[in-house]
Write an enzyme that holds these catalytic residues in place. Structure first.
Site, mmCIF file in Angstrom:
data_model
loop_
_atom_site.group_PDB
_atom_site.id
_atom_site.type_symbol
_atom_site.label_atom_id
_atom_site.label_comp_id
_atom_site.label_asym_id
_atom_site.label_seq_id
_atom_site.Cartn_x
_atom_site.Cartn_y
_atom_site.Cartn_z
ATOM 1 N N ALA A 1 38.767 58.315 14.989
ATOM 2 C CA ALA A 1 38.120 57.352 15.865
ATOM 3 C C ALA A 1 38.584 55.940 15.522
ATOM 4 C CB ALA A 1 36.611 57.454 15.733
ATOM 5 N N GLY B 1 33.187 74.472 13.691
ATOM 6 C CA GLY B 1 33.401 75.191 12.442
ATOM 7 C C GLY B 1 34.224 76.449 12.588
ATOM 8 N N THR C 1 37.833 61.119 10.770
ATOM 9 C CA THR C 1 37.829 59.880 9.993
ATOM 10 C C THR C 1 38.274 60.179 8.572
ATOM 11 O OG1 THR C 1 36.095 58.852 11.322
ATOM 12 C CG2 THR C 1 36.340 58.074 9.061
ATOM 13 N N HIS D 1 34.958 58.294 22.817
ATOM 14 C CA HIS D 1 33.966 58.894 21.912
ATOM 15 C C HIS D 1 32.566 58.483 22.357
ATOM 16 C CE1 HIS D 1 31.987 60.377 18.428
ATOM 17 N NE2 HIS D 1 32.954 60.224 17.565
ATOM 18 N N TYR E 1 27.229 57.339 17.665
ATOM 19 C CA TYR E 1 27.968 56.072 17.653
ATOM 20 C C TYR E 1 27.598 55.273 18.904
ATOM 21 C CZ TYR E 1 30.193 57.945 13.563
ATOM 22 O OH TYR E 1 30.392 58.453 12.305
ATOM 23 N N GLY F 1 39.200 71.085 12.276
ATOM 24 C CA GLY F 1 39.125 69.829 11.551
ATOM 25 C C GLY F 1 39.392 69.992 10.074
ATOM 26 N N ARG F 2 38.374 70.409 9.327
ATOM 27 C CA ARG F 2 38.495 70.484 7.859
ATOM 28 C C ARG F 2 39.653 71.373 7.423
ATOM 29 N NH1 ARG F 2 32.996 72.962 7.122
ATOM 30 N NH2 ARG F 2 33.346 73.415 9.342
ATOM 31 N N HIS G 1 27.762 61.873 18.633
ATOM 32 C CA HIS G 1 27.447 61.784 17.209
ATOM 33 C C HIS G 1 26.786 60.479 16.768
ATOM 34 C CE1 HIS G 1 30.643 65.090 16.471
ATOM 35 N NE2 HIS G 1 29.431 65.600 16.653
ATOM 36 N N PRO H 1 39.772 65.046 15.899
ATOM 37 C CA PRO H 1 39.678 63.687 15.341
ATOM 38 C C PRO H 1 38.894 63.702 14.040
ATOM 39 C CG PRO H 1 38.199 63.947 17.220
ATOM 40 C CD PRO H 1 39.024 65.196 17.163
ATOM 41 N N TYR I 1 37.259 61.360 1.970
ATOM 42 C CA TYR I 1 37.105 59.951 2.326
ATOM 43 C C TYR I 1 37.507 59.010 1.187
ATOM 44 C CZ TYR I 1 34.293 62.305 5.863
ATOM 45 O OH TYR I 1 33.861 63.156 6.859
ATOM 46 N N GLN J 1 41.646 58.617 19.940
ATOM 47 C CA GLN J 1 40.200 58.561 20.153
ATOM 48 C C GLN J 1 39.738 57.127 19.914
ATOM 49 O OE1 GLN J 1 36.920 59.950 17.480
ATOM 50 N NE2 GLN J 1 36.751 61.628 18.951
#
Length: 400
Positions: A68, A309, A35, A178, A183, A333-334, A181, A33, A361, A110
């Site tokens: 998310a 990572g 953002t 979720h 939230y 992810g990245r 982190h 997931p 972003y 998510q």
């Protein structure tokens, strides 16, 4: 323990089948997931998101987890992040999910609340309160959230369940709750943030109450095999540090197991996967902090996603050595941002393209989102699975 170089990804358990919920995945490389802020100003998916998700689902059998997605309009706490509440939002996600399924991949939505991680100015503009488990501000901020009332907490539980239902009706194979982190749910888990004196704060049992109530409500709403949960025991992001993480997560896992159901999966973020640090050091991979105590307690109740990572070689090493006792999948992810055909590249030993962090972003932008190319090797084999929408077509379907 063998070295990372000893395990070619294509010959590792990364490419062995694994049952997740109602689906059997042909490989264990997961699209994490992420953002990306490519939704419109009403928090509904823009047409360009359909291509983005379809492309990353282009290797059949990929588990795709959405960014998310907010459970209520009051939790849409940042500009251009997504919700799954209005008809417009649900219809946008239905198209995305359909595109993922067209490529024979699996989709989990998510879902979250943002709580004090929201931008208070964004909430104020739309007439929603800035709130959290307690009136404890983010470090360095002068904005103090209001402590949520019990009625608001109960409404939050209901909103998670109703959003899960909407996700499934839109075609999702399941949802990921979720609770990580820093939230909203994690704000209740974290003692330094949750300073309540009622049944929702104080002891580990009380701080865990909301997360567990949400899980139970969502399980009742859509069935346990469509439900996953995400935890980040070591994260310090957004003030989520926990000195009692062993006791806290041992309790959470124990209570989840007492539900006596089969969850889709458990998603865990390693110490190296904190969004505030994003460090990968092969010499001291976990800094002495591991997920072992959670995995031992979970005991393969369902598969576990690990994030931290990873690259192709370290992911293969992780499933073959580091986590060989457990049914583990590895989230990327990245690198999945800059490699829409990442699964194909991992399996075929094709070098990964670098990502461009400054464009992660860029709100509503095509650039840094849909402009990373597929490898020629992939196009030669799977050209029919590449979503053909161009930037011009995307703009024609909906204004950016």
């Amino acid at each position: 323990m063998g070295s990372i170089a000893e395990y070619p990804p294509s010959e590792s358990r990364l490419f062995k089948p694994l049952k997740v919920g109602h689906s059997t995945l042909p490989h264990r490389v997961v699209f994490a997931p992420l953002t990306r802020l490519r939704n419109d100003d009403n928090h509904a998916p823009l047409p360009l998101m359909e291509k983005y998700y379809a492309d990353r689902a282009s290797t059949p059998g990929t588990l795709v987890i959405s960014e998310a997605t907010s459970i209520s309009h009051g939790e849409e706490g940042n500009s251009n992040n997504p919700g799954l509440v209005s008809e417009e939002q649900v219809e946008g996600w239905r198209k995305i999910i359909s595109a993922v399924h067209t490529n024979k991949s699996i989709f989990f939505q998510q879902i979250w609340g943002m709580g004090r991680a929201s931008n208070p100015d964004v909430l104020a503009t739309r007439g929603f309160p800035y709130r959290s488990s307690s009136a404890v501000p983010m470090k360095g901020s002068e904005n103090v959230p209001r402590e949520m009332t019990e009625a608001e907490i109960l409404e939050t539980i209901e909103n998670f369940a109703e959003t899960a239902k909407r996700a499934v009706l839109a075609g999702a194979d399941g949802v990921e709750i979720h609770s990580a982190h820093g939230y909203l749910l994690d704000q209740f888990l974290t003692a330094s943030v949750n300073q309540r004196t009622d049944k929702w704060g104080g002891s580990i049992e009380n701080r865990s109450r909301l997360t567990l109530a949400v899980v139970k409500a969502v399980v009742e709403a859509i069935g346990a095999e469509k439900v996953a949960i995400r935890f980040s025991p070591y994260a310090g992001f957004q003030g989520s540090e926990k000195s009692d993480y062993v006791e806290l997560y041992t309790y959470l896992i124990s209570e989840l197991k007492k539900m006596n159901v089969q969850f889709a999966y458990l998603s865990l973020v390693e110490a190296t996967g904190d969004p505030g640090t994003l460090i990968w050091d092969q010499k001291q991979i976990h800094g002495g902090k591991t997920l072992d105590f959670i995995l031992e307690a979970w005991d393969n109740l369902s598969p576990v996603i690990v994030a931290g990572g990873y690259r192709p070689d370290s992911a293969a090493w992780a499933v073959e050595e580091r986590y060989k006792k457990w049914d583990v999948m590895v989230a990327f992810g990245r690198h999945f941002i800059s490699n829409p055909d990442l699964v194909f590249k991992v399996q075929n030993g094709i070098p990964l393209a670098p990502y461009n962090r400054p464009t992660f972003y860029c709100r509503k932008e095509w650039a840094g989102y849909n402009d990373y190319p597929f490898s020629q090797e992939f196009l030669d084999k799977y050209s029919q699975t590449v979503h053909p929408m161009t930037e011009e077509e995307s703009k024609a379907l909906g204004s950016l």
